[in-house]
Design a protein around this motif. Structure first.
Motif, short mmCIF file in Angstrom:
data_model
loop_
_atom_site.label_atom_id
_atom_site.label_comp_id
_atom_site.label_asym_id
_atom_site.label_seq_id
_atom_site.Cartn_x
_atom_site.Cartn_y
_atom_site.Cartn_z
N PRO A 105 23.38 51.45 67.16
CA PRO A 105 24.17 50.86 67.56
C PRO A 105 25.04 51.27 68.04
N ARG A 106 26.26 52.70 67.71
CA ARG A 106 26.57 52.82 68.60
C ARG A 106 27.21 53.89 69.70
N VAL A 107 25.77 54.74 69.35
CA VAL A 107 25.49 56.14 70.10
C VAL A 107 26.31 56.14 70.98
N GLY A 108 27.15 57.29 71.40
CA GLY A 108 27.91 57.87 71.95
C GLY A 108 29.40 57.26 71.50
N LYS A 109 29.50 56.65 71.06
CA LYS A 109 30.73 56.07 70.76
C LYS A 109 31.22 56.38 69.84
N ALA A 110 32.62 56.59 69.39
CA ALA A 110 33.16 57.65 68.17
C ALA A 110 32.90 56.99 67.08
N TRP A 111 32.13 57.86 66.21
CA TRP A 111 31.95 56.92 64.76
C TRP A 111 32.62 56.10 64.22
N SER A 112 32.52 55.02 63.11
CA SER A 112 32.53 54.00 63.17
C SER A 112 32.96 54.88 61.35
N LYS A 113 34.62 54.71 60.99
CA LYS A 113 34.98 55.21 59.95
C LYS A 113 34.42 54.63 58.85
N GLY A 114 34.79 53.22 58.41
CA GLY A 114 33.69 52.70 58.09
C GLY A 114 31.95 53.23 57.36
N THR A 115 31.37 54.12 58.73
CA THR A 115 29.80 54.09 58.58
C THR A 115 29.65 55.18 57.23
N LEU A 116 30.86 56.66 58.40
CA LEU A 116 31.65 57.69 58.42
C LEU A 116 31.96 57.88 56.21
N ILE A 117 32.61 57.36 55.96
CA ILE A 117 32.63 56.84 54.11
C ILE A 117 31.75 56.51 53.67
N LYS A 118 30.57 55.36 54.43
CA LYS A 118 29.62 55.44 53.91
C LYS A 118 28.68 56.52 52.96
N ASN A 119 28.89 57.23 54.17
CA ASN A 119 27.50 58.45 53.65
C ASN A 119 27.89 59.03 52.79
N LEU A 120 29.60 59.13 53.33
CA LEU A 120 30.22 59.74 51.73
C LEU A 120 30.09 59.77 50.29
N ASN A 121 30.85 58.57 50.47
CA ASN A 121 30.04 57.60 48.73
C ASN A 121 28.46 57.77 48.97
N ALA A 122 27.96 57.81 49.73
CA ALA A 122 26.68 57.94 49.09
C ALA A 122 25.77 59.13 48.92
N LEU A 123 26.48 60.50 49.47
CA LEU A 123 26.69 61.16 48.87
C LEU A 123 27.21 61.65 47.40
N ALA A 124 28.39 61.29 47.09
CA ALA A 124 28.33 61.83 46.40
C ALA A 124 27.50 60.50 44.84
N GLN A 125 26.62 59.97 45.32
CA GLN A 125 26.66 58.99 44.22
C GLN A 125 25.05 59.45 44.17
N GLU A 126 24.42 60.38 45.42
CA GLU A 126 23.29 60.91 45.03
C GLU A 126 23.26 62.04 44.45
N ARG A 127 24.15 63.02 44.77
CA ARG A 127 24.38 64.12 44.09
C ARG A 127 24.96 64.12 43.00
N ASN A 128 25.49 63.08 42.32
CA ASN A 128 26.22 62.81 41.09
C ASN A 128 27.49 63.80 41.64
N ILE A 129 28.07 63.16 42.85
CA ILE A 129 29.87 64.60 42.58
C ILE A 129 31.15 62.88 42.01
N VAL A 130 31.93 64.19 40.68
CA VAL A 130 31.61 62.92 39.70
C VAL A 130 33.43 63.46 39.71
N SER A 131 34.49 62.51 38.95
CA SER A 131 36.07 62.84 38.79
C SER A 131 35.73 63.69 36.95
N LYS A 132 37.44 63.80 37.23
CA LYS A 132 37.56 64.63 35.92
C LYS A 132 37.08 63.28 34.42
N ARG A 133 36.73 62.89 34.98
CA ARG A 133 36.60 61.40 33.80
C ARG A 133 34.63 61.25 33.40
#
Length: 150
Positions: A105-133
């Protein structure tokens, strides 16, 4: 960060390049979202710099960048030209299509920070990027302020 970088190619290419620049330069996410298309330049010795506006300090800021970051930015510039049939005001405009081929919906405008971080956290879930715990890591933009640049 090492787990992220090992899996970063799982992100949309524009998002991947956004986070590569963000972690290298250490700027605020809003500053990276607002980077102008022509944000880099070189000096007489062939060293590259990125120039951006620091909103908090209300001034232009110049940071030296690595050859790798210069290449990432030039790749993003080329992709923007191909997608938008010419340069845009922003280095990281929201692309026309999502990975699922639906239009953004935001074609050509600045990325929504929410969309960017959502993509990053989805990658963490999908690829099992884990904390020290051992739990899936939850990324925040602020963590990028303490990476390579700082």
């Amino acid at each position: 960060m090492s787990q992220l970088n090992a899996n970063i190619n799982g992100l949309h290419p524009h998002v991947m390049r956004f986070f590569l620049v963000l972690q290298e330069v250490g700027m605020r996410s809003s500053e990276c979202c607002g980077l102008p298309y022509d944000c880099i330049y070189s000096n007489a010795q062939g060293d590259y710099f990125i120039k951006y506006y620091q909103y908090k300090m209300k001034k232009e800021h110049v940071v030296p960048i690595t050859k790798k970051t210069e290449e990432v930015i030039k790749e993003q510039q080329n992709e923007v030209i191909l997608e938008f049939i010419g340069a845009t005001e922003l280095l990281f405009p929201t692309p026309k299509l999502q990975d699922n081929k639906r239009p953004y919906p935001r074609v050509g405008k600045a990325w929504s920070k929410g969309t960017l971080i959502k993509n990053l956290n989805a990658l963490a879930q999908e690829r099992n990027i884990v904390s020290k715990r051992g739990s899936v890591y939850y990324f925040s933009f602020h963590m990028f302020r303490y990476t390579t640049a700082t």
